[in-house]
Write an enzyme that holds these catalytic residues in place. Structure first.
Site, PDB file in Angstrom:
ATOM      1  N   ASP A 102      43.562  38.794  32.663  1.00 34.57           N
ATOM      2  CA  ASP A 102      44.674  40.353  33.287  1.00 34.57           C
ATOM      3  C   ASP A 102      45.890  38.669  32.273  1.00 34.57           C
ATOM      4  O   ASP A 102      47.027  39.094  32.152  1.00 34.57           O
ATOM      5  CB  ASP A 102      45.293  40.593  34.170  1.00 34.57           C
ATOM      6  CG  ASP A 102      44.128  41.593  34.357  1.00 34.57           C
ATOM      7  OD1 ASP A 102      43.977  41.147  33.836  1.00 34.57           O
ATOM      8  OD2 ASP A 102      44.390  41.607  35.948  1.00 34.57           O
TER       9      ASP A 102
ATOM     10  N   LYS B 186      44.753  38.625  27.426  1.00 32.46           N
ATOM     11  CA  LYS B 186      44.177  38.062  25.988  1.00 32.46           C
ATOM     12  C   LYS B 186      43.796  39.768  25.163  1.00 32.46           C
ATOM     13  O   LYS B 186      43.774  38.906  23.961  1.00 32.46           O
ATOM     14  CB  LYS B 186      42.564  37.975  26.850  1.00 32.46           C
ATOM     15  CG  LYS B 186      42.369  36.982  27.347  1.00 32.46           C
ATOM     16  CD  LYS B 186      41.178  36.968  28.369  1.00 32.46           C
ATOM     17  CE  LYS B 186      40.841  37.989  29.637  1.00 32.46           C
ATOM     18  NZ  LYS B 186      41.397  38.387  30.811  1.00 32.46           N
TER      19      LYS B 186
ATOM     20  N   GLY C 157      40.386  45.067  32.051  1.00 33.20           N
ATOM     21  CA  GLY C 157      40.951  45.583  30.942  1.00 33.20           C
ATOM     22  C   GLY C 157      41.673  45.354  30.136  1.00 33.20           C
ATOM     23  O   GLY C 157      43.005  44.576  31.115  1.00 33.20           O
ATOM     24  N   HIS C 158      42.257  45.917  28.649  1.00 36.74           N
ATOM     25  CA  HIS C 158      43.378  45.122  28.248  1.00 36.74           C
ATOM     26  C   HIS C 158      44.076  46.263  27.468  1.00 36.74           C
ATOM     27  O   HIS C 158      43.023  47.271  26.990  1.00 36.74           O
ATOM     28  CB  HIS C 158      42.926  44.200  27.294  1.00 36.74           C
ATOM     29  CG  HIS C 158      41.422  43.450  27.268  1.00 36.74           C
ATOM     30  ND1 HIS C 158      41.288  42.545  28.058  1.00 36.74           N
ATOM     31  CD2 HIS C 158      39.801  43.599  26.932  1.00 36.74           C
ATOM     32  CE1 HIS C 158      39.888  41.546  28.041  1.00 36.74           C
ATOM     33  NE2 HIS C 158      39.199  42.173  27.509  1.00 36.74           N
TER      34      HIS C 158
ATOM     35  N   GLN D   6      37.833  39.178  31.449  1.00 32.29           N
ATOM     36  CA  GLN D   6      37.812  37.879  32.831  1.00 32.29           C
ATOM     37  C   GLN D   6      38.562  36.366  32.973  1.00 32.29           C
ATOM     38  O   GLN D   6      38.957  36.320  31.236  1.00 32.29           O
ATOM     39  CB  GLN D   6      36.466  37.892  33.790  1.00 32.29           C
ATOM     40  CG  GLN D   6      36.483  38.788  34.600  1.00 32.29           C
ATOM     41  CD  GLN D   6      35.038  40.032  33.181  1.00 32.29           C
ATOM     42  OE1 GLN D   6      34.341  39.790  32.428  1.00 32.29           O
ATOM     43  NE2 GLN D   6      35.421  41.083  33.277  1.00 32.29           N
TER      44      GLN D   6
HETATM   45  P1  GDP Z   1      44.105  41.123  29.248  1.00 37.16           P
HETATM   46  O1  GDP Z   1      43.236  41.825  30.552  1.00 37.16           O
HETATM   47  O2  GDP Z   1      43.755  39.361  29.186  1.00 37.16           O
HETATM   48  O3  GDP Z   1      43.688  41.270  28.065  1.00 37.16           O
HETATM   49  O4  GDP Z   1      45.227  41.508  29.651  1.00 37.16           O
HETATM   50  P2  GDP Z   1      46.457  43.318  30.555  1.00 37.16           P
HETATM   51  O5  GDP Z   1      46.349  43.550  29.511  1.00 37.16           O
HETATM   52  O6  GDP Z   1      44.678  43.765  31.641  1.00 37.16           O
HETATM   53  O7  GDP Z   1      47.518  42.537  31.136  1.00 37.16           O
HETATM   54  C1  GDP Z   1      48.659  41.924  30.362  1.00 37.16           C
HETATM   55  C2  GDP Z   1      49.800  42.593  30.224  1.00 37.16           C
HETATM   56  O8  GDP Z   1      50.554  42.006  30.199  1.00 37.16           O
HETATM   57  C3  GDP Z   1      49.919  44.166  29.535  1.00 37.16           C
HETATM   58  O9  GDP Z   1      49.437  45.197  29.967  1.00 37.16           O
HETATM   59  C4  GDP Z   1      49.975  43.742  28.113  1.00 37.16           C
HETATM   60  O10 GDP Z   1      50.564  44.538  26.829  1.00 37.16           O
HETATM   61  C5  GDP Z   1      51.243  42.503  28.792  1.00 37.16           C
HETATM   62  N1  GDP Z   1      51.562  41.795  27.870  1.00 37.16           N
HETATM   63  C6  GDP Z   1      50.948  40.336  27.008  1.00 37.16           C
HETATM   64  N2  GDP Z   1      51.480  39.412  26.319  1.00 37.16           N
HETATM   65  C7  GDP Z   1      53.043  40.169  27.285  1.00 37.16           C
HETATM   66  C8  GDP Z   1      54.038  39.094  27.074  1.00 37.16           C
HETATM   67  O11 GDP Z   1      54.425  38.031  26.821  1.00 37.16           O
HETATM   68  N3  GDP Z   1      55.634  39.838  27.869  1.00 37.16           N
HETATM   69  C9  GDP Z   1      55.211  41.054  28.630  1.00 37.16           C
HETATM   70  N4  GDP Z   1      56.235  41.607  28.808  1.00 37.16           N
HETATM   71  N5  GDP Z   1      54.094  41.345  28.485  1.00 37.16           N
HETATM   72  C10 GDP Z   1      52.955  41.190  27.762  1.00 37.16           C
HETATM   73  P1  IMO Z   2      40.002  41.488  32.533  1.00 37.71           P
HETATM   74  O1  IMO Z   2      39.162  41.060  30.858  1.00 37.71           O
HETATM   75  C1  IMO Z   2      41.392  40.421  36.593  1.00 37.71           C
HETATM   76  C2  IMO Z   2      38.270  40.434  39.219  1.00 37.71           C
HETATM   77  C3  IMO Z   2      37.761  41.743  40.182  1.00 37.71           C
HETATM   78  C4  IMO Z   2      37.543  40.763  41.329  1.00 37.71           C
HETATM   79  C5  IMO Z   2      36.186  39.809  40.907  1.00 37.71           C
HETATM   80  C6  IMO Z   2      34.683  40.418  40.688  1.00 37.71           C
HETATM   81  O2  IMO Z   2      41.466  42.562  32.716  1.00 37.71           O
HETATM   82  O3  IMO Z   2      40.755  40.133  33.080  1.00 37.71           O
HETATM   83  P2  IMO Z   2      33.995  42.759  39.723  1.00 37.71           P
HETATM   84  O4  IMO Z   2      34.564  44.252  38.756  1.00 37.71           O
HETATM   85  O5  IMO Z   2      33.828  42.347  37.818  1.00 37.71           O
HETATM   86  O6  IMO Z   2      32.036  42.411  39.953  1.00 37.71           O
HETATM   87  O7  IMO Z   2      34.464  41.700  40.943  1.00 37.71           O
HETATM   88  O8  IMO Z   2      37.085  39.602  39.316  1.00 37.71           O
HETATM   89  N1  IMO Z   2      37.473  41.200  37.965  1.00 37.71           N
HETATM   90  C7  IMO Z   2      39.255  41.021  36.988  1.00 37.71           C
HETATM   91  N2  IMO Z   2      40.394  40.609  37.678  1.00 37.71           N
HETATM   92  N3  IMO Z   2      40.691  40.501  35.455  1.00 37.71           N
HETATM   93  C8  IMO Z   2      39.752  41.264  35.056  1.00 37.71           C
HETATM   94  O9  IMO Z   2      39.517  41.361  33.524  1.00 37.71           O
HETATM   95  C9  IMO Z   2      38.711  41.081  35.559  1.00 37.71           C
HETATM   96  N4  IMO Z   2      37.524  41.659  35.383  1.00 37.71           N
HETATM   97  C10 IMO Z   2      36.879  41.096  37.001  1.00 37.71           C
HETATM   98  O10 IMO Z   2      38.788  42.275  40.255  1.00 37.71           O
HETATM   99  O11 IMO Z   2      38.110  40.194  42.288  1.00 37.71           O
HETATM  100 MG    MG Z   3      43.074  42.873  32.067  1.00 35.25          MG
END
Ligand code: GDP
Ligand code: IMO
Ligand code: MG
Length: 428
Positions: free
Chosen positions: A13, A16, A40-41, A223
């Site tokens: 998270d 990416k 989850g992106h 991840q």
């Molecule tokens: P990922 O799994 O690595 O793609 O990240 P996620 O989407 O799960 O979580 C990142 C969250 O931060 C998302 O809600 C993005 O919209 C938000 N985000 C990404 N870059 C920035 C930033 O520079 N500032 C802020 N405030 N939010 C950001």
């Molecule tokens: P993105 O791509 C954050 C964590 C789960 C759990 C562990 C194992 O959005 O960064 P799994 O279902 O993969 O067997 O769970 O890994 N986990 C993540 N945490 N971001 C993710 O993906 C994750 N994908 C799995 O919360 O601790």
């Molecule tokens: Mg994510």
């Protein structure tokens, strides 16, 4: 022309999806090489917000060919749901390619994920419950179902029966659940075949030919490094290789083709699920980061655990992945803090250590040694050049850069697509 790998530097998270989207308009292929719909992106484009799980984030850029490579575990029902949801919103998903060697997540993998977690009780991993671990376990045990099996009814039936043979004993006798009928699974999977057929191909060959033809290919990791099954905080990890090496085995591209490795790192740290997290905060600072950074999971909605930036982890990530550039995200979330602590090393049983300890117990005992940096109060979300950032914010970025093992080439200052400060071009 380059092959670029983009990976998470912490526990996921990091942003990416947004970083991939940023590069999307300049790449020809975006490849998902590990994980599945545990990812989850969130990507924000103007007034539109997209939540992507199984599809690579690059799918939002017109002209890009999205690829789901062999290293991914595919829940076909989820794949179709995501395709439909994006199509309804006008996103062109017609170029999507799916590897014939990717493994398939079935109903029994989802069931096993949930019952084994429940069985672990206090020791549970906190998985996303999507069947990821059991599907990878079957792959390694050589009883997995691959996408190509959906096109051969006899083989599919044999494989599903074989896989369920032992699992049904476990489900009934150990977990007290009902047995799963092989025929139900076979019928469901066969039902996907026709719709899947135009998407499937030898993606390793496709990507090899694309690179030979001078195309730009971005490998988008799901991840993150600290969730990698080999290099993360095992056993509190996911079941795939989320590090840059995973881009090689997970796509069939040779290591010497990779030109660039981008590590996406948050200006602080978060984690979802169980496991060690040295800089975790349990006070109002943690609440501040969670509220300001909207730190709630995109996949499960769980509140994310929040803590300060951990430089030993960034150095570890830089080393394991060969990071050439960091994208430092969510700097804006720190705005308003008087002081910002950064973990520069750990104290392990009274001894100062600079690196992430290899021993699980040492890492559990690691106590962060903090250095404090002055904060800033100015809103930075509209800043687009490094020089426009408040001095304290510039100093914070430079300090992280000096202790994290690679240059910081871009800085996220807000969730929007445009909210980014680019210091060094990430592609050329
Ligand atoms: P990922 O799994 O690595 O793609 O990240 P996620 O989407 O799960 O979580 C990142 C969250 O931060 C998302 O809600 C993005 O919209 C938000 N985000 C990404 N870059 C920035 C930033 O520079 N500032 C802020 N405030 N939010 C950001
Ligand atoms: P993105 O791509 C954050 C964590 C789960 C759990 C562990 C194992 O959005 O960064 P799994 O279902 O993969 O067997 O769970 O890994 N986990 C993540 N945490 N971001 C993710 O993906 C994750 N994908 C799995 O919360 O601790
Ligand atoms: Mg994510």
């Amino acid at each position: 022309m380059p092959a670029i790998v983009l990976i998470g530097a912490q526990w996921g998270d990091e942003g990416k999806g947004k970083a991939t989207d940023l590069l999307g308009s300049r790449v020809d292929y975006v490849v998902k090489f590990n994980g599945g719909n545990n990812a989850g992106h969130t990507v924000v484009v103007g007034d539109e917000k997209y939540a992507l799980h199984l599809l690579p984030s690059g799918i939002l850029s017109p002209g890009v060919t999205p690829v789901i490579a062999n290293g991914v575990v595919v829940d076909v029902e989820v794949l179709f749901e995501e395709i439909d949801a994006l199509s309804e919103r006008g996103v062109d998903v017609s170029r999507l390619k799916v590897s014939l060697n990717a493994h398939v997540i079935t109903a029994y993998h989802r069931t096993l994920d949930k019952v084994t977690e429940r069985f672990l009780g206090k020791r549970q991993i906190g998985t996303t419950g999507r069947g990821i671990g059991p599907a990878y376990a079957d792959k390694i045990n050589r009883v997995g179902i691959r996408v190509q099996d959906l096109f051969d009814e006899n083989i599919l039936r044999q494989k599903v029966e074989g896989a369920l043979d032992q699992k049904n004993h476990m489900l009934v006798k150990v977990y007290n659940r009902r047995a799963i009928e092989a025929e139900e699974i076979v019928t469901e999977l066969l039902g996907y075949a026709e719709r899947l057929r135009p998407m499937v191909t030898d993606t390793a060959l496709l990507l090899h030919q694309a690179l030979d033809a001078g195309k730009t290919v971005l490998f988008e990791g799901g991840q993150a490094t600290m969730l990698d099954v080999d290099h993360g905080t095992y056993p509190f990890v996911t079941s795939s290789n989320a590090t840059s090496g995973g881009a090689v085995t997970g796509s069939g591209i040779a290591p010497n083709r990779i030109d660039r490795v981008i590590g996406v790192v948050k200006a602080y740290t978060t984690r979802v699920g169980s496991g060690p997290f040295p800089t975790e905060l349990f006070d109002e600072s943690g609440e501040y980061l969670r509220a300001n950074g909207v730190e709630f999971g995109t996949t499960t909605g769980r509140p994310r655990r929040c803590g300060w930036y951990d430089a030993p982890i960034a150095r570890y990530t830089a080393r394991i992945n060969g990071v050439t550039d960091f994208v430092l995200t969510k700097l804006d979330v720190l705005t308003g803090l008087a002081e910002i602590p950064v973990c520069v090393a750990y104290s392990v049983d009274g001894v100062r250590v600079e690196d992430v300890p290899v021993s699980q117990s040492d890492f559990h005992h690691a106590v962060p040694i903090y250095e404090n940096f002055p904060g800033w109060t100015e809103d930075i979300t509209d800043v687009r050049t490094f020089e426009e950032l408040p001095h304290a914010a510039q100093n914070y970025v430079l300090a992280l850069e000096s202790m994290s093992g690679s240059r910081v080439s871009a800085i996220g200052v807000g969730p929007d697509r445009e909210a980014i400060v680019v210091r060094h071009d990430l592609i050329d």
